[in-house]
Write a protein that holds these residues in place. Sequence first.
Motif, PDB file in Angstrom:
ATOM      1  N   ALA A 118     118.761  63.578 -39.204  1.00  0.00           N
ATOM      2  CA  ALA A 118     118.879  62.142 -39.447  1.00  0.00           C
ATOM      3  C   ALA A 118     117.593  61.621 -40.076  1.00  0.00           C
ATOM      4  O   ALA A 118     116.489  62.002 -39.678  1.00  0.00           O
ATOM      5  N   ASP A 119     117.734  60.740 -41.060  1.00  0.00           N
ATOM      6  CA  ASP A 119     116.584  60.087 -41.687  1.00  0.00           C
ATOM      7  C   ASP A 119     116.278  58.839 -40.864  1.00  0.00           C
ATOM      8  O   ASP A 119     116.839  57.769 -41.097  1.00  0.00           O
ATOM      9  N   ALA A 120     115.393  58.977 -39.887  1.00  0.00           N
ATOM     10  CA  ALA A 120     115.168  57.931 -38.883  1.00  0.00           C
ATOM     11  C   ALA A 120     114.771  56.593 -39.486  1.00  0.00           C
ATOM     12  O   ALA A 120     115.077  55.539 -38.923  1.00  0.00           O
ATOM     13  N   GLU A 121     114.114  56.618 -40.627  1.00  0.00           N
ATOM     14  CA  GLU A 121     113.656  55.371 -41.243  1.00  0.00           C
ATOM     15  C   GLU A 121     114.697  54.763 -42.171  1.00  0.00           C
ATOM     16  O   GLU A 121     114.502  53.646 -42.665  1.00  0.00           O
ATOM     17  N   ASN A 122     115.797  55.487 -42.405  1.00  0.00           N
ATOM     18  CA  ASN A 122     116.810  55.000 -43.345  1.00  0.00           C
ATOM     19  C   ASN A 122     118.225  55.266 -42.841  1.00  0.00           C
ATOM     20  O   ASN A 122     119.105  55.638 -43.611  1.00  0.00           O
ATOM     21  N   LYS A 125     121.488  57.217 -43.208  1.00  0.00           N
ATOM     22  CA  LYS A 125     121.254  58.345 -44.102  1.00  0.00           C
ATOM     23  C   LYS A 125     120.727  59.556 -43.328  1.00  0.00           C
ATOM     24  O   LYS A 125     120.114  59.425 -42.278  1.00  0.00           O
ATOM     25  N   GLN A 126     120.986  60.723 -43.905  1.00  0.00           N
ATOM     26  CA  GLN A 126     120.465  61.984 -43.395  1.00  0.00           C
ATOM     27  C   GLN A 126     119.540  62.563 -44.463  1.00  0.00           C
ATOM     28  O   GLN A 126     119.455  62.047 -45.582  1.00  0.00           O
ATOM     29  N   LYS A 127     118.844  63.652 -44.135  1.00  0.00           N
ATOM     30  CA  LYS A 127     117.959  64.269 -45.118  1.00  0.00           C
ATOM     31  C   LYS A 127     117.780  65.750 -44.815  1.00  0.00           C
ATOM     32  O   LYS A 127     118.054  66.220 -43.707  1.00  0.00           O
ATOM     33  N   VAL A 128     117.326  66.478 -45.822  1.00  0.00           N
ATOM     34  CA  VAL A 128     116.985  67.887 -45.648  1.00  0.00           C
ATOM     35  C   VAL A 128     115.669  67.983 -44.891  1.00  0.00           C
ATOM     36  O   VAL A 128     114.719  67.250 -45.179  1.00  0.00           O
ATOM     37  N   CYS A 129     115.621  68.868 -43.900  1.00  0.00           N
ATOM     38  CA  CYS A 129     114.372  69.104 -43.165  1.00  0.00           C
ATOM     39  C   CYS A 129     114.314  70.580 -42.788  1.00  0.00           C
ATOM     40  O   CYS A 129     115.029  71.026 -41.889  1.00  0.00           O
ATOM     41  N   SER A 161     126.568  65.486 -40.213  1.00  0.00           N
ATOM     42  CA  SER A 161     126.790  64.200 -40.854  1.00  0.00           C
ATOM     43  C   SER A 161     126.290  64.236 -42.297  1.00  0.00           C
ATOM     44  O   SER A 161     125.163  64.672 -42.561  1.00  0.00           O
ATOM     45  N   HIS A 162     127.133  63.805 -43.227  1.00  0.00           N
ATOM     46  CA  HIS A 162     126.812  63.739 -44.658  1.00  0.00           C
ATOM     47  C   HIS A 162     126.486  65.111 -45.253  1.00  0.00           C
ATOM     48  O   HIS A 162     125.851  65.199 -46.308  1.00  0.00           O
ATOM     49  N   GLN A 163     126.934  66.172 -44.594  1.00  0.00           N
ATOM     50  CA  GLN A 163     126.563  67.525 -45.026  1.00  0.00           C
ATOM     51  C   GLN A 163     126.931  67.811 -46.477  1.00  0.00           C
ATOM     52  O   GLN A 163     126.090  68.282 -47.260  1.00  0.00           O
ATOM     53  N   LEU A 164     128.168  67.551 -46.855  1.00  0.00           N
ATOM     54  CA  LEU A 164     128.608  67.890 -48.208  1.00  0.00           C
ATOM     55  C   LEU A 164     127.891  67.038 -49.248  1.00  0.00           C
ATOM     56  O   LEU A 164     127.525  67.524 -50.323  1.00  0.00           O
TER      57      LEU A 164
END
Length: 228
Positions: A118-122, A125-129, A161-164
């Motif tokens: 999870a993109d905690a600040e946005n 949205k999710q993000k690559v980490c 979440s939002h994987q694809l």
Amino acid sequence: MSDLFIYQPPTEPWLEVIYQDKDLIVLNKPSGLLTNPGRGPHLADCLLSRVQQQYPLAQLVHRLDMATSGVVVIALRRKAEAALKLQFANRSVSKRYLAMVWGTLAQTSGSIDVPLIADAENLPKQKVCLQTGKTAVTHYTVLQQLTDRALVELRPVTGRSHQLRLHMLHLGHPILGDAFYAHTEALAAASRLQLHAASLQLNQPYNGERLSFNADSDFVTAAGTLIV
């Protein structure tokens, strides 16, 4: 969701039922309709609440993003709910998505193994980490390459979440119409997110029969034929 967001879910058809038995109901969710209710009465209308009007005990066993269309399974009984959730948890459910993505892909098929968080600040949205993200794996195949876009088949192994959406972005080919992740040109190329859950296979929770469900969308058929 942004304060500027106005939720106007489609109402016709109210519900598109693909299959139903005593344990489950399978529907083709349109883009723009929440799978489960959001926060506040203005986000109460959703696929689940519509089903619960007729089947009060109905419960979700998985979800699609609001902007994603396609096959959704809802349990109609408590025992069925537990059995179906277990199938999703142990990854015995087979899922196939179709998406229109930006650009020309370098390979006609491949796998994406990139962890997400999870993109905690946005949020949402999710993000690559790569350091602390959860494992996320997607197999893809190009079905049709056009001048500036491609129709791809996506088969997720995991269900982040939002994987694809993020995996295609990671390849450099965002999904058309993606308000969260697409660049300006890819966003403007479609009036909705061009991501559709076309097919799903699972076991009937009572007798174990393998069931297969397919659904068309407004931009592509379940078989992978573009709708012009």
